[in-house]
Design a protein around this motif. Structure first.
Motif, short mmCIF file in Angstrom:
data_model
loop_
_atom_site.label_atom_id
_atom_site.label_comp_id
_atom_site.label_asym_id
_atom_site.label_seq_id
_atom_site.Cartn_x
_atom_site.Cartn_y
_atom_site.Cartn_z
N ASP A 87 79.47 145.35 21.71
CA ASP A 87 78.54 146.47 21.87
C ASP A 87 77.66 146.48 20.62
OD1 ASP A 87 77.31 148.97 21.83
OD2 ASP A 87 79.00 149.95 22.85
N THR A 104 77.47 149.90 18.64
CA THR A 104 78.62 150.46 17.92
C THR A 104 79.37 149.39 17.13
OG1 THR A 104 80.09 150.10 19.80
CG2 THR A 104 79.03 152.26 19.66
N GLY A 105 79.14 148.15 17.45
CA GLY A 105 79.84 147.06 16.77
C GLY A 105 81.20 146.74 17.37
N VAL A 106 81.56 147.41 18.43
CA VAL A 106 82.89 147.19 19.01
C VAL A 106 82.92 145.84 19.74
CG1 VAL A 106 84.54 147.99 20.76
CG2 VAL A 106 83.41 149.62 19.25
N PHE A 131 100.84 152.35 9.04
CA PHE A 131 100.31 151.82 10.29
C PHE A 131 99.26 152.75 10.90
CE2 PHE A 131 104.15 148.91 10.99
CZ PHE A 131 103.44 147.85 10.43
N ARG A 132 99.04 153.91 10.28
CA ARG A 132 97.95 154.75 10.76
C ARG A 132 96.62 154.10 10.40
NH1 ARG A 132 97.55 160.40 8.00
NH2 ARG A 132 96.74 159.02 6.42
N ASP A 133 96.55 153.54 9.22
CA ASP A 133 95.27 152.98 8.79
C ASP A 133 95.27 151.47 8.61
OD1 ASP A 133 93.69 155.33 8.74
OD2 ASP A 133 94.80 155.99 6.97
N LYS A 165 95.59 148.55 10.78
CA LYS A 165 95.54 148.55 12.25
C LYS A 165 95.97 147.23 12.86
CE LYS A 165 92.96 152.52 12.80
NZ LYS A 165 91.79 152.98 12.08
N LEU A 166 97.13 147.28 13.44
CA LEU A 166 97.59 146.14 14.22
C LEU A 166 96.96 146.23 15.60
CD1 LEU A 166 101.34 146.22 13.26
CD2 LEU A 166 99.79 144.31 12.84
N THR A 174 97.06 146.63 19.40
CA THR A 174 98.01 147.26 20.32
C THR A 174 97.76 146.70 21.73
OG1 THR A 174 96.54 149.12 20.75
CG2 THR A 174 98.10 149.37 18.94
N PRO A 233 96.50 147.53 24.64
CA PRO A 233 95.22 147.50 25.36
C PRO A 233 94.22 146.46 24.84
CG PRO A 233 95.79 149.74 24.76
CD PRO A 233 96.77 148.85 24.08
N GLU A 234 94.36 146.04 23.59
CA GLU A 234 93.39 145.06 23.06
C GLU A 234 93.80 143.63 23.36
OE1 GLU A 234 94.27 148.15 21.46
OE2 GLU A 234 94.05 147.44 19.42
N PRO A 249 84.46 147.06 13.95
CA PRO A 249 83.21 147.55 14.50
C PRO A 249 82.17 147.85 13.42
CG PRO A 249 85.06 148.59 15.62
CD PRO A 249 85.64 147.76 14.50
N GLU A 250 82.60 148.48 12.35
CA GLU A 250 81.63 148.83 11.32
C GLU A 250 81.00 147.59 10.69
OE1 GLU A 250 82.60 151.77 8.43
OE2 GLU A 250 80.85 151.26 7.21
N LEU A 274 78.59 145.95 13.14
CA LEU A 274 77.33 146.68 13.27
C LEU A 274 76.46 146.50 12.03
CD1 LEU A 274 75.74 148.56 15.18
CD2 LEU A 274 76.55 150.47 13.78
#
Ligand SMILES: Cc1cc2nc3c(=O)[nH]c(=O)nc-3n(C[C@H](O)[C@H](O)[C@H](O)COP(=O)(O)OP(=O)(O)OC[C@H]3O[C@@H](n4cnc5c(N)ncnc54)[C@H](O)[C@@H]3O)c2cc1C
Lengths: 288, 766
Positions: free
Chosen positions: B629, B632-634, B687-689, B691-692, B694, B696-697, B751-752, B755
């Protein structure tokens, strides 16, 4: 952990507010913010820990005089599964669907999400779109006293609210949206699952003949608190949703937000995202 | 007459033997083990990045009830560990990076141990610090280790041919610089150890090590216990991926605590500690310059790398060994020069990690190949095919490719993904903000061990008991990759037994024979071959005994379904157990027990890093199709088409798991994972920040195994453990270029970052 001297599990609101009135208390709901925060040392427990989970007055979703009342203990899973909410405020269910993981949703409460007052709290943005008010209870010396205030006035800074130390958030109320009400919520994390919002954007209004009225915009993770987007709203209110309007509104978002750079994203990227996501939401609204 | 048909388990879908105990919770990890009287150990780590330690006051911690031992450097022999011998387990004079260990406590509970840590007071004098290798190399930069006033613990140089010749022959020369980041292993099981001394001074360590035998030798001088008094027990290991190939300070520290407290001591990291204080993949800056002729033949390649070594030296510093293989030998490069400088900084330090430098090397080489193809106006697949190695070649670095499925990998992956059609179609421009792209990249990795020590062997002992049950004692370690199952398959195959009749013991240094360790994708190849040969000896013995009994030559007999059978018609002659019992319930006085030490026919490299270091080599190609995208860089990876030269599939289910896991790990490296280090501090230790990837990816993964039937490998197999993670990041970057016309020189492609780069390049920049 070693700081807790007393652990209470009141089974009525009356008992809970009385205990809270003695001071130096920490409330526990689902614990999904409280536990990680105390574990890392970001905050510590007060001497009394009050588990609110057994207080019946804080539970349940109900419809009352044209509005909806969500008990503070309503979990994100409850929100997701509640048929009344799905129908009356699908934007809330949508936000719940993008919230954390099943395990966290089963524990996380809506009251906790609000009281934790994270600028990235995902239930807050749709509630701002719905014009929600919060209901607070405390012991006034003789009985349980309550007060309400608009949700958007509740937050005073990251993790900070107007709630007094002994006050319990009992419920969130909002009017059932009328005919033509449309609302969108987009959460942007860097991966689709289990992610804290890098930004979130919510836009709502009543759509009539290609224009939006009674517009509400709200943004998450782009200011010290979840914010209403007054400039964005003004750029949209009563205007035909043309590509020009959409561009102007998307630009106006930049006046509403004041993002910072942190480990999740830079301020620059947050600004870009808010602009782009707003455009996309409005394009979607204009064509649907 | 009972007839038993010949069956084989090779290439079948064999469920991992350790799956049921792991799923049911029966498996006992280090975390599950408790010994009587056991204490909990905790380490006090510094919050400074570079500082002199002026004073450590442990008096209050010692006085806390429930505390049994508090130690600092002063209480230990202070012998440094690591291959650079630069890392004392406890730091007494100065700290050099954020994770540095200063003191440790053993207490009755974890909570008391934590409380005791809070009571320790340290005075520091901060020293100027340096976080950028380029700054570290400058005159007058802070010196991290007095032993290396230039901050350079290692350099490597490799060359063949003559670069200037290559330059002259080139029609196109391109140079690029890529910068690769920190990631860490994220094993599900965090690091830990239990140490216990018995009354005679023998040390038992419950360890997650990948190198149980080298472990004894390496740790011995650090703790002052002779190797013969060290007993290593490996409970079920919750993942390693290379992270447990070295010894880290917490291990000797826990052993010191056990010695001082005279109790068993257990130490288990928190997840935060795991992210801050376990090794990382080494961050590398690579400058690659190379050329080609108009007809698409490569002319030369020159690569310079700067490795951020952090505060100390672990295996990360030696990744140039692997980097240079890809640089010199993935494609035919007539002239090659490779130079590395490994530089101390006040950042975290790196260890070995699946791929061992090859992810970094392949990213540079394969994005550069893509650029060269473009500059020459040749299709990227054609360009690769023109320069790909072939069977029978010996590369200038001395690697001999007895088998080589590289071309098959390239064409198979390209065909199955539709690369030839999609690549030009996507390139010609697309409407809308979301664009598609395909990218291709390939890899070379050792597939038959790596002789970095004088031996690259593995021992097996095998016993067939009186009921035909087999126990295989192997020196190799299963860190979750499924080697136990593969070893059992080889043995079952030789002895004609069902897999359930084989039990594998691989976790006790007092029982199992010597092995180098689990690394270099060597276990199926080397431990598997060792087990196969040991089983073959047992088979020979059993057939010989049977041949006397049935008056048939051993060659006329076979072992099938737990029976001795006549080979020509499969007629069952005798139960295997009965045959074995006849050996000792008689005057033969014998049992069936064999051993094998398999040494692969590879050689150590010479001083110039030349030599055939592995018994065979693995190749692979992966094609990525993605969607980006551009607003958004995704990046969404839609499909990965992988073709790997694996020699031969031994366990279909196991190899699929390895390839899928490797691809997912590689996608994490390329897109989401990033251990953010700012001014020496880890900014996202959760693991909050961090990022492994998951579920869906995870994209659709299509894989083909190219079976080149390696002559040396057991049943034709090559190693596959590391390979699948290696080239995916380059394939992703190449696909992004195909989609957007923009080249990406840094990872991860969050993404960042995507972009930002798209905006900078404005759609036209390469
Ligand atoms: C893995 C993980 C993922 C997460 N993902 C998301 C996400 O996607 N989106 C998101 O918004 N959040 C996320 N969170 C944060 C958290 O789950 C939510 O904020 C949740 O709603 C908090 O509710 P709780 O009931 O667990 O609150 P608690 O942790 O119990 O409480 C939070 C705070 O509110 C106070 N409090 C709670 N209830 C009351 C009350 N009735 N009256 C007064 N004070 C009260 C507590 O004292 C505490 O200070 C995540 C957390 C984790 C651990």
């Amino acid at each position: 952990m070693h700081d807790i001297k007393r652990y209470l599990v009141p089974d009525s609101l009356d008992e809970a507010v009385r205990a809270a009135a003695e001071g130096d208390v920490t409330f526990l709901a689902g614990g999904t913010d409280l536990m990680p925060q105390t574990r890392t040392g970001a905050r510590s427990f007060s001497s009394t820990l009050i588990n609110l989970k057994q207080v019946p007055e804080l539970r349940g979703v109900s419809r009352e005089n044209g509005g909806i009342r969500l008990g503070a203990l309503t979990t994100v899973t409850d929100v997701l599964n509640d048929v009344v909410l799905r129908k009356a405020a699908p934007v809330l269910s949508q936000a719940a669907d993008h919230f954390a993981s099943d395990q966290v949703r089963n524990s996380a409460t809506i009251g906790g999400n609000i009281c934790n007052a994270s600028p990235a709290g995902d239930m807050i943005i749709p509630l701002l779109l719905l014009g929600a008010v919060v209901e607070l209870a405390s012991w006034n010396g003789e009985a349980v006293g309550t007060r309400t205030m608009p949700l958007e006035e509740f937050f005073t800074g990251p993790g900070k609210t107007q709630r007094e130390p002994g006050e319990i958030l009992t419920a969130i109320r909002f009017p059932v949206p009328g005919e033509g009400f449309t609302a969108r919520f987009v959460k942007f994390g860097t991966r689709p699952a289990l992610d804290i919002s890098v930004v979130s954007v919510g836009i709502a209004g009543v759509k009539e003949n290609g224009t939006l009225r009674r517009v509400r915009a709200a943004f998450g993770a782009v200011a010290p608190v979840p914010v209403r987007g007054r400039n964005t709203e003004a750029a949209l209110e009563g205007k035909l949703l043309t590509s020009d309007t959409i561009r102007q509104a998307s630009e106006a978002t930049q006046e509403d937000i004041s993002p910072i750079s942190d480990v999740r994203a830079s301020a620059w990227y947050r600004r870009e995202l808010v602009r782009t996501l707003t455009t996309r939401i409005l394009n979607d609204v204009s064509t649907s | 007459m009972t007839v038993i048909a010949k069956e084989t388990l090779i290439g079948k879908r064999v469920p991992k033997l350790d799956a049921p105990p792991k799923v049911s919770g029966e498996a006992r990890y280090l975390q599950d083990i408790e010994l009587p009287g056991m204490l909990f150990g905790k380490i006090l780590r510094t919050d400074r990045v570079h500082a002199r330690i002026l004073n450590i006051d442990v008096s209050a911690a010692k006085a806390l009830p429930g505390v049994h031992a508090v130690i600092t450097a002063a209480d230990t022999p202070n012998v440094p560990l690591g291959i650079g011998r630069d890392n004392p387990p406890l730091k007494g004079d100065k700290v050099r990076c954020i994770r540095d260990e200063i003191a440790a406590v053993a207490a009755e509970t974890e909570e008391i141990a934590e409380e005791a840590l809070r009571l320790i007071k340290i005075e520091y004098e901060d020293l100027p610090a340096v976080f950028d290798p380029a700054e570290s190399l400058k005159e007058g930069a802070p010196v991290i280790h007095d032993k290396h006033p230039d901050n350079i613990p290692f350099t490597f140089e490799y060359s063949h041919g003559d670069i200037s010749e290559g330059e002259k022959e080139s029609d196109v020369i391109l140079e690029e610089k890529v910068k690769l980041h920190y990631v860490t292993h994220c094993c599900m099981g965090v690091s830990g150890i239990i140490a216990n001394f018995d009354s005679e001074g023998n040390l038992v360590v419950y360890s997650q090590t990948q190198i149980p035998f080298m472990y004894k030798k390496d740790i011995s001088p650090v703790i002052g216990v002779p190797p013969e008094k060290i007993h290593v027990i490996q409970p079920v290991i919750g993942g390693a991926f290379g992270s447990k190939l070295d010894i880290y300070p917490f291990e000797p520290i826990c052993i010191f605590l056990a010695r001082v407290s005279r109790r068993p001591v257990k130490m288990v990291f928190t997840r935060e500690e795991e992210l801050v204080a376990s090794p990382t993949r080494q961050p590398v800056e690579l400058t690659i310059r190379g050329g080609a002729k108009k007809d698409g033949t490569l002319t030369f390649r020159e690569v310079h790398t700067v490795h951020d070594n952090g505060g100390y030296t672990s295996w990360g510093a030696t990744t140039p060994f692997v980097i240079m293989q890809t640089v010199s030998s993935l494609y035919r490069v007539p002239h090659c020069l490779y130079k590395t400088t490994v530089v101390y900084t006040n950042n975290p330090y790196s260890g070995s990690f699946r791929g061992y430098g090859n992810l970094q090397a392949t990213y540079a080489v394969e994005t550069h190949m893509d650029k060269l193809a473009e500059a020459l106006g040749i299709d990227p697949l054609e360009f690769r095919l023109r320069n790909a190695q072939e069977e029978g070649e010996t590369t200038p670095q001395g690697m001999r490719f007895h088998t080589c499925g590289f071309r098959d990998c390239l064409t198979t992956a390209a065909e199955k993904s539709g690369f030839r059609e999609k690549h030009p179609a996507y390139k010609s421009g697309q409407e809308g903000p979301v664009k598609r792209g395909v990218g291709i990249a390939s890899l070379l990795h050792v597939g038959g061990g790596a002789k970095i020590y004088r031996t690259d062997g593995c021992g097996t002992m095998l016993k067939v008991d009186d009921f035909g049950k087999v126990t295989v004692m192997t020196g190799s370690t299963d860190i979750g990759q499924g080697s136990e199952t593969v070893i059992a398959q080889f043995v079952a195959e030789e002895l004609g037994l069902p897999i359930g009749s084989i039990s594998v013991i691989n976790n006790d240094s007092e029982i199992t024979p010597w092995d180098v360790g689990v690394h270099a994708s060597r276990t199926t190849f080397i431990a598997g071959k060792s087990a196969q040969l040991a089983a073959r000896k047992a088979r020979m013995k059993l057939l010989k005994v049977a041949s006397e009994k049935f008056d048939l030559a051993p060659g006329q007999l076979d072992l099938r379904g737990g029976q001795v059978v006549r080979a020509e018609d499969g007629e069952a002659l005798m139960d295997l157990g009965k045959l074995i019992r006849s050996l000792h319930f008689s005057t033969k006085n014998d049992i069936v027990m064999t051993s094998e030490y398999y040494e692969p026919p590879s050689m150590m490299q010479d001083k110039e890093f030349k030599g055939d270091v592995s018994a065979t080599y693995a190749f692979g190609t992966q094609v990525v199709e993605l969607e980006v995208d551009t607003e958004t860089g995704v990046v969404r990876i839609l499909r990965v088409t992988a073709a790997h030269d694996v020699g031969r599939v031994i366990n279909q289910m196991g190899i699929e798991g390895q390839v899928e896991g490797g691809i997912v790990m590689g996608i994490g490296y390329a897109t989401t994972e990033n251990l953010v280090v700012e001014n020496g501090k880890v900014m996202n230790p959760s693991f909050r920040d961090y990022k492994l990837i998951t579920a869906p990816e995870v994209p659709e993964i299509d894989m083909t195994f190219i079976e080149t039937m390696d002559k040396e490998g057991p049943a034709g197999a090559k190693g596959i453990g590391e390979a699948p993670a290696i080239c995916i990041s380059a394939a992703i970057a190449n696909a992004l270029y195909n989609a957007t016309g923009v080249r990406f020189y840094e990872l991860p492609l969050t993404p960042e970052k995507v972009l930002r780069r798209l905006r900078e390049a404005g759609g036209n920049g390469a």
